[in-house]
Write a protein that holds these residues in place. Structure first.
Motif, short mmCIF file in Angstrom:
data_model
loop_
_atom_site.label_atom_id
_atom_site.label_comp_id
_atom_site.label_asym_id
_atom_site.label_seq_id
_atom_site.Cartn_x
_atom_site.Cartn_y
_atom_site.Cartn_z
N PRO A 1 28.77 39.19 40.68
CA PRO A 1 29.12 38.96 42.08
C PRO A 1 28.38 37.80 42.72
O PRO A 1 28.98 36.99 43.44
N GLY A 2 27.07 37.68 42.44
CA GLY A 2 26.31 36.57 43.02
C GLY A 2 26.79 35.22 42.54
O GLY A 2 26.79 34.23 43.29
N GLU A 3 27.21 35.14 41.28
CA GLU A 3 27.74 33.89 40.73
C GLU A 3 29.08 33.54 41.37
O GLU A 3 29.37 32.37 41.65
N LYS A 4 29.88 34.58 41.64
CA LYS A 4 31.15 34.34 42.32
C LYS A 4 30.91 33.77 43.71
O LYS A 4 31.63 32.88 44.16
N VAL A 5 29.92 34.31 44.40
CA VAL A 5 29.60 33.80 45.74
C VAL A 5 29.19 32.34 45.68
O VAL A 5 29.61 31.51 46.50
N GLU A 6 28.37 31.99 44.69
CA GLU A 6 27.92 30.60 44.55
C GLU A 6 29.10 29.66 44.32
O GLU A 6 29.17 28.58 44.92
N ILE A 7 30.02 30.06 43.48
CA ILE A 7 31.20 29.23 43.23
C ILE A 7 32.09 29.18 44.48
O ILE A 7 32.62 28.11 44.83
N ALA B 1 32.11 41.98 44.76
CA ALA B 1 32.22 40.53 44.75
C ALA B 1 33.11 40.04 45.89
O ALA B 1 32.75 39.10 46.60
N VAL B 2 34.26 40.68 46.07
CA VAL B 2 35.17 40.27 47.14
C VAL B 2 34.51 40.48 48.50
O VAL B 2 34.60 39.63 49.40
N ARG B 3 33.82 41.60 48.66
CA ARG B 3 33.15 41.88 49.93
C ARG B 3 32.07 40.83 50.23
O ARG B 3 31.97 40.33 51.35
N ARG B 4 31.30 40.46 49.21
CA ARG B 4 30.24 39.48 49.44
C ARG B 4 30.80 38.10 49.75
O ARG B 4 30.30 37.39 50.62
N ILE B 5 31.86 37.72 49.04
CA ILE B 5 32.48 36.43 49.32
C ILE B 5 33.00 36.41 50.76
O ILE B 5 32.82 35.43 51.49
N ALA B 6 33.64 37.50 51.16
CA ALA B 6 34.18 37.59 52.51
C ALA B 6 33.08 37.47 53.57
O ALA B 6 33.27 36.83 54.61
#
Length: 392
Positions: A27-33, A59-64
Motif C-alpha cells: 500500500p505505501g508503494e502504491k501511494v508513492e506511485i 491501498a485505495v483508502r490511503r491513496i484517496a
C-alpha cells in the motif's frame, strides 16, 4: 480557429499494471506511485480492486486520503458487495473526486465458458449494478470486458443498458489486444452510429499490447473522439502489457497539434515516474523501451555519434529534457568513430591527435568483447599502447 481537445489520461498502473507477474506493490508503494502520477498530471487513477483483498481496501483508502488532485477510481464486478467495498475504501473522498468502474465480460467465449450466463441475465446485472452504484457514486463507469470479441449487436445492447441506467462513462477495452488501428476506427464509428446515447458519456479506451499495437490503437481511438485513454507507466500489465502512458503523452505532444489534440501530462515527469515504477515493482525497463529506455538517448554508432556531437537534433526525435532525461550518452564501443573517441579522451583528460588517435582506435577495437564492460579502462589501456607504439 480549430478547437484543440485536451486528452486527460487515466492511469491503471496500480491495478491492471500490478497484475503483471512479479509486480505486487505494498500500500505505501502504491501511494508513492500515485503521488508521482498526480505530479505528472493524470486525470484519474485506477487505484485498485477493493473486493479482491483487505490490502487493496487499505491501498485505495490511503491513496484517496493522501493523493489530492486526480479522480480516484475503484474497480468492481457488477455485484452490490463489490460496490460496497469500493464505497468503504473511498469514503473520505469528495463526491466529484471518486469513481467506481463496473465491469462484466460480454464476449460469447466469456459468457458461455466463464460466466455461464445468458445475455439477458448479464444485461439485468449491469442495469442493477449501475443503478445501485449511483446511490453512492456520482461518477459511475461501465466496461464490457472482452468488448472487441463481442458480437456488435450484443455489445451495443450492453452499452445502451449501462448508459440508460445512469453510467457517466463507458470503457472500450481490447482485453486481449487483438485489434489493429483500422478495426478500432471502424468499431468506434459503428458504436457511434448505433448508440445515440454514446455522445452523452465519456468513452475511455483501454488497449492491451499483445500484438505490439496498443499505442497505435489508442491513438486511433483518440482520433475517433474517444475522450480518454487508460494507460500504465512503462506499459506494464497482463501478458504483453498495456498502452504505455509515456508513449501516448509524447506522441500527443509531437503529433497532437495536427490532430487537434493536446496532452494534459507534464512531460518532464515521465523519466522520473518511469524509474520509480521500475524500482518499486522490480520490473526492469528494456534498454530499447520507447521514450524511457536507457538507449532512447544513447548511441554506440560512429556516424550517429559524430552527428550528435555536432547537433543533437541530427539523430533525436526530441530533446532529452522534454521527458526529464539527463541528456545524450555516447557509448564508446567497437562501432564508435573518431569523433566519439576524441570526445571521450578529452573527458578523461587524455590527448591523442592524428596518427596516435588512429593507433588508439585500432588497439581499442581489438579489445575483447568482455573488456568493453569498462570502456574507460579500455580507452586508458589503448592510450597507453598507442603512446608506447608511437615512441618506438
Amino acid at each position: 480557429m480549430s478547437t484543440v481537445r485536451t486528452i486527460y489520461l487515466s492511469d491503471t498502473t496500480l491495478r491492471d499494471g500490478e497484475q503483471m507477474p512479479g509486480a505486487a506493490l505494498a500500500p505505501g508503494e502504491k501511494v508513492e506511485i500515485a503521488r508521482a502520477l498526480a505530479r505528472a498530471g493524470v486525470a484519474s487513477i485506477d487505484a485498485g480492486f477493493p473486493a479482491s483483498a483487505a490490502s487493496e481496501v487499505e491501498a485505495v483508502r490511503r491513496i484517496a486520503r493522501e493523493v489530492p488532485g486526480p479522480v480516484i477510481s475503484a474497480l468492481c464486478r457488477v455485484l452490490p458487495a463489490d460496490v460496497d467495498r469500493a464505497a468503504e475504501a473511498l469514503a473520505d473522498v469528495q463526491p466529484e473526486c471518486r469513481a467506481v468502474s463496473l465491469f462484466v465480460a460480454t464476449s460469447p467465449l466469456h459468457r458461455e465458458k466463464k460466466l455461464r450466463r445468458s445475455v439477458p441475465e448479464l444485461l439485468g446485472m449491469v442495469r442493477a449494478a449501475v443503478e445501485y452504484a449511483r446511490r453512492t457514486f456520482h461518477l459511475v463507469a461501465f466496461s464490457p470486458e472482452d468488448a472487441t470479441r463481442t458480437e456488435p449487436d450484443v455489445l451495443c445492447a450492453f452499452y445502451r443498458e449501462a448508459i440508460d441506467a445512469g453510467a457517466r462513462a463507458v470503457g472500450f477495452p481490447d482485453t486481449v489486444g487483438v485489434l489493429a488501428p483500422d478495426q478500432v476506427r471502424d468499431t468506434l464509428r459503428m458504436l457511434q452510429d448505433r448508440i445515440p446515447g454514446l455522445a452523452r458519456v465519456a468513452v475511455v479506451g483501454h488497449f492491451h499490447n499483445d500484438l505490439g499495437l496498443a499505442t497505435a490503437n489508442t491513438l486511433a481511438a483518440l482520433r475517433e473522439g474517444v475522450a480518454s485513454a487508460q494507460c500504465t507507466v512503462n506499459g506494464i500489465g497482463e501478458r504483453a502489457g498495456n498502452t504505455p502512458l509515456e508513449e501516448i503523452a509524447v506522441a500527443l505532444a509531437l503529433h497532437g497539434p495536427r490532430w487537434g489534440l493536446a496532452t494534459s501530462i507534464a512531460l518532464d515527469q515521465l523519466q522520473p515516474l518511469s524509474r520509480l515504477v521500475a524500482r518499486l515493482t522490480g520490473i526492469p525497463l528494456p534498454a530499447n523501451k520507447a521514450v524511457v529506455g536507457a538507449n532512447q538517448f544513447a548511441t554506440a554508432a560512429g556516424i550517429h555519434q559524430d552527428g550528435l556531437l555536432k547537433d543533437q537534433d541530427t539523430y533525436l526525435p526530441y530533446r532529452p529534457d522534454l521527458v526529464g532525461a539527463a541528456g545524450v550518452t555516447l557509448v564508446l564501443g567497437r562501432h564508435s568513430g573518431r569523433a566519439a573517441f576524441a570526445a571521450k579522451l578529452a573527458a578523461l583528460g587524455l590527448t591523442a591527435d592524428g596518427p596516435m588517435l588512429d593507433r588508439l582506435i585500432e588497439y581499442a577495437k581489438d579489445a575483447p568483447k568482455s573488456a568493453w564492460v569498462d570502456p574507460d579502462a579500455v580507452l586508458r589501456s589503448a592510450h597507453a599502447a598507442a603512446q608506447s607504439s608511437g615512441s618506438v
